[in-house]
Design an enzyme around this catalytic site. Sequence first.
Site, PDB file in Angstrom:
ATOM      1  N   GLU A 228      83.355 -48.798  38.584  1.00 23.09           N
ATOM      2  CA  GLU A 228      82.675 -50.301  38.228  1.00 23.09           C
ATOM      3  C   GLU A 228      83.305 -51.003  37.009  1.00 23.09           C
ATOM      4  OE1 GLU A 228      81.339 -52.655  39.384  1.00 23.09           O
ATOM      5  OE2 GLU A 228      79.301 -52.358  39.957  1.00 23.09           O
ATOM      6  N   ASP A 229      83.263 -52.427  37.319  1.00 15.16           N
ATOM      7  CA  ASP A 229      83.854 -53.103  36.080  1.00 15.16           C
ATOM      8  C   ASP A 229      82.692 -53.274  35.025  1.00 15.16           C
ATOM      9  OD1 ASP A 229      82.099 -54.752  37.699  1.00 15.16           O
ATOM     10  OD2 ASP A 229      83.281 -56.550  37.711  1.00 15.16           O
TER      11      ASP A 229
ATOM     12  N   ASP B 212      75.171 -54.143  34.708  1.00 17.93           N
ATOM     13  CA  ASP B 212      74.257 -55.294  34.014  1.00 17.93           C
ATOM     14  C   ASP B 212      72.818 -54.951  34.464  1.00 17.93           C
ATOM     15  OD1 ASP B 212      74.207 -57.776  32.965  1.00 17.93           O
ATOM     16  OD2 ASP B 212      74.033 -58.830  34.825  1.00 17.93           O
TER      17      ASP B 212
ATOM     18  N   PHE C 160      77.972 -63.323  28.547  1.00 21.11           N
ATOM     19  CA  PHE C 160      78.707 -63.429  30.157  1.00 21.11           C
ATOM     20  C   PHE C 160      80.253 -63.219  29.723  1.00 21.11           C
ATOM     21  CE2 PHE C 160      80.584 -64.688  33.963  1.00 21.11           C
ATOM     22  CZ  PHE C 160      79.713 -64.138  34.993  1.00 21.11           C
TER      23      PHE C 160
ATOM     24  N   ARG D 265      89.874 -63.650  36.619  1.00 22.72           N
ATOM     25  CA  ARG D 265      90.063 -61.938  36.462  1.00 22.72           C
ATOM     26  C   ARG D 265      91.296 -61.573  36.277  1.00 22.72           C
ATOM     27  NH1 ARG D 265      86.102 -60.183  40.298  1.00 22.72           N
ATOM     28  NH2 ARG D 265      85.429 -61.616  42.150  1.00 22.72           N
TER      29      ARG D 265
HETATM   30  P1  IMP Z   1      74.526 -55.345  38.465  1.00 17.41           P
HETATM   31  O1  IMP Z   1      74.067 -55.239  39.891  1.00 17.41           O
HETATM   32  O2  IMP Z   1      73.406 -56.464  37.811  1.00 17.41           O
HETATM   33  O3  IMP Z   1      74.289 -54.220  37.351  1.00 17.41           O
HETATM   34  O4  IMP Z   1      75.836 -56.292  38.280  1.00 17.41           O
HETATM   35  C1  IMP Z   1      77.098 -55.852  38.654  1.00 17.41           C
HETATM   36  C2  IMP Z   1      78.092 -56.686  39.188  1.00 17.41           C
HETATM   37  O5  IMP Z   1      77.690 -58.053  38.450  1.00 17.41           O
HETATM   38  C3  IMP Z   1      79.204 -56.587  38.326  1.00 17.41           C
HETATM   39  O6  IMP Z   1      80.022 -55.593  39.065  1.00 17.41           O
HETATM   40  C4  IMP Z   1      79.925 -57.685  38.061  1.00 17.41           C
HETATM   41  O7  IMP Z   1      80.685 -58.329  39.324  1.00 17.41           O
HETATM   42  C5  IMP Z   1      78.576 -58.803  37.928  1.00 17.41           C
HETATM   43  N1  IMP Z   1      78.523 -59.089  36.465  1.00 17.41           N
HETATM   44  C6  IMP Z   1      77.675 -58.761  35.707  1.00 17.41           C
HETATM   45  N2  IMP Z   1      77.776 -59.350  34.330  1.00 17.41           N
HETATM   46  C7  IMP Z   1      78.713 -59.898  34.237  1.00 17.41           C
HETATM   47  C8  IMP Z   1      79.748 -60.692  33.510  1.00 17.41           C
HETATM   48  O8  IMP Z   1      79.381 -60.637  32.145  1.00 17.41           O
HETATM   49  N3  IMP Z   1      80.824 -61.378  33.817  1.00 17.41           N
HETATM   50  C9  IMP Z   1      81.356 -61.244  35.089  1.00 17.41           C
HETATM   51  N4  IMP Z   1      80.646 -60.496  35.903  1.00 17.41           N
HETATM   52  C10 IMP Z   1      79.363 -59.877  35.753  1.00 17.41           C
HETATM   53 MG    MG Z   2      81.698 -60.371  39.907  1.00 21.15          MG
END
Ligand code: IMP
Ligand code: MG
Length: 186
Positions: free
Chosen positions: A102-103, A106, A155, A168
Amino acid sequence: MTSGVEGIFGKPIVTQEEMRTRIRELGRQITADYAQKDLILVGILKGAFAFYADLARAIRLPLRMDFMVVSSYTGRSKAAAKIKVLTELTEDIAGRDVLLVEDIVDSGRTIQHLRKKLSAKKPKSIKVCALLNKPARRQVEVVVDYVGFHIPNKFVVGYGLDYQQKYRNLPYLAVLEKVSEEGEPV
Ligand code: IMP
Ligand code: MG
């Protein structure tokens, strides 16, 4: 309009050099941990594309590769109520050792959803490797087995991460401070 993609952001919060060094370390660790296993690296697109490509080449094992396209965000840093899997796996993961790439983790909802969904396919194990971890934003408890960098509650864009599908391709990680009405950083 703005000029080059690198001209519009300030100092990187993670530089290309830091990224390279850390990914090499993660690669060594994963190589050791999965030496006797049947590793399949599952990249979560689009965000993980850059990290995945670098991480895979830092792992010295005959691994398998697969990808899922998942969308979890509607606009800026607003978690959608539902995580959508747009493209499913094409490889069989039953009895194999899955490492989700995963990137960023969050809220934790995407990883929670995918762990649950993939468990139903009966892999031998499922672990998670995320380039970034933003623990301050967690809404659900999830285990992230390998983390590249812990970052503050900001962010970020670049190195695979987007703001409204852009940036990206920025080769380092930058903080998105403010955006104009046209959606460009100001
Ligand atoms: P989660 O489900 O809230 O953990 O979110 C995961 C996804 O939200 C990641 O795979 C990202 O695509 C996106 N995301 C969360 N924080 C950021 C950020 O700071 N910048 C860009 N994308 C984010
Ligand atoms: Mg995203």
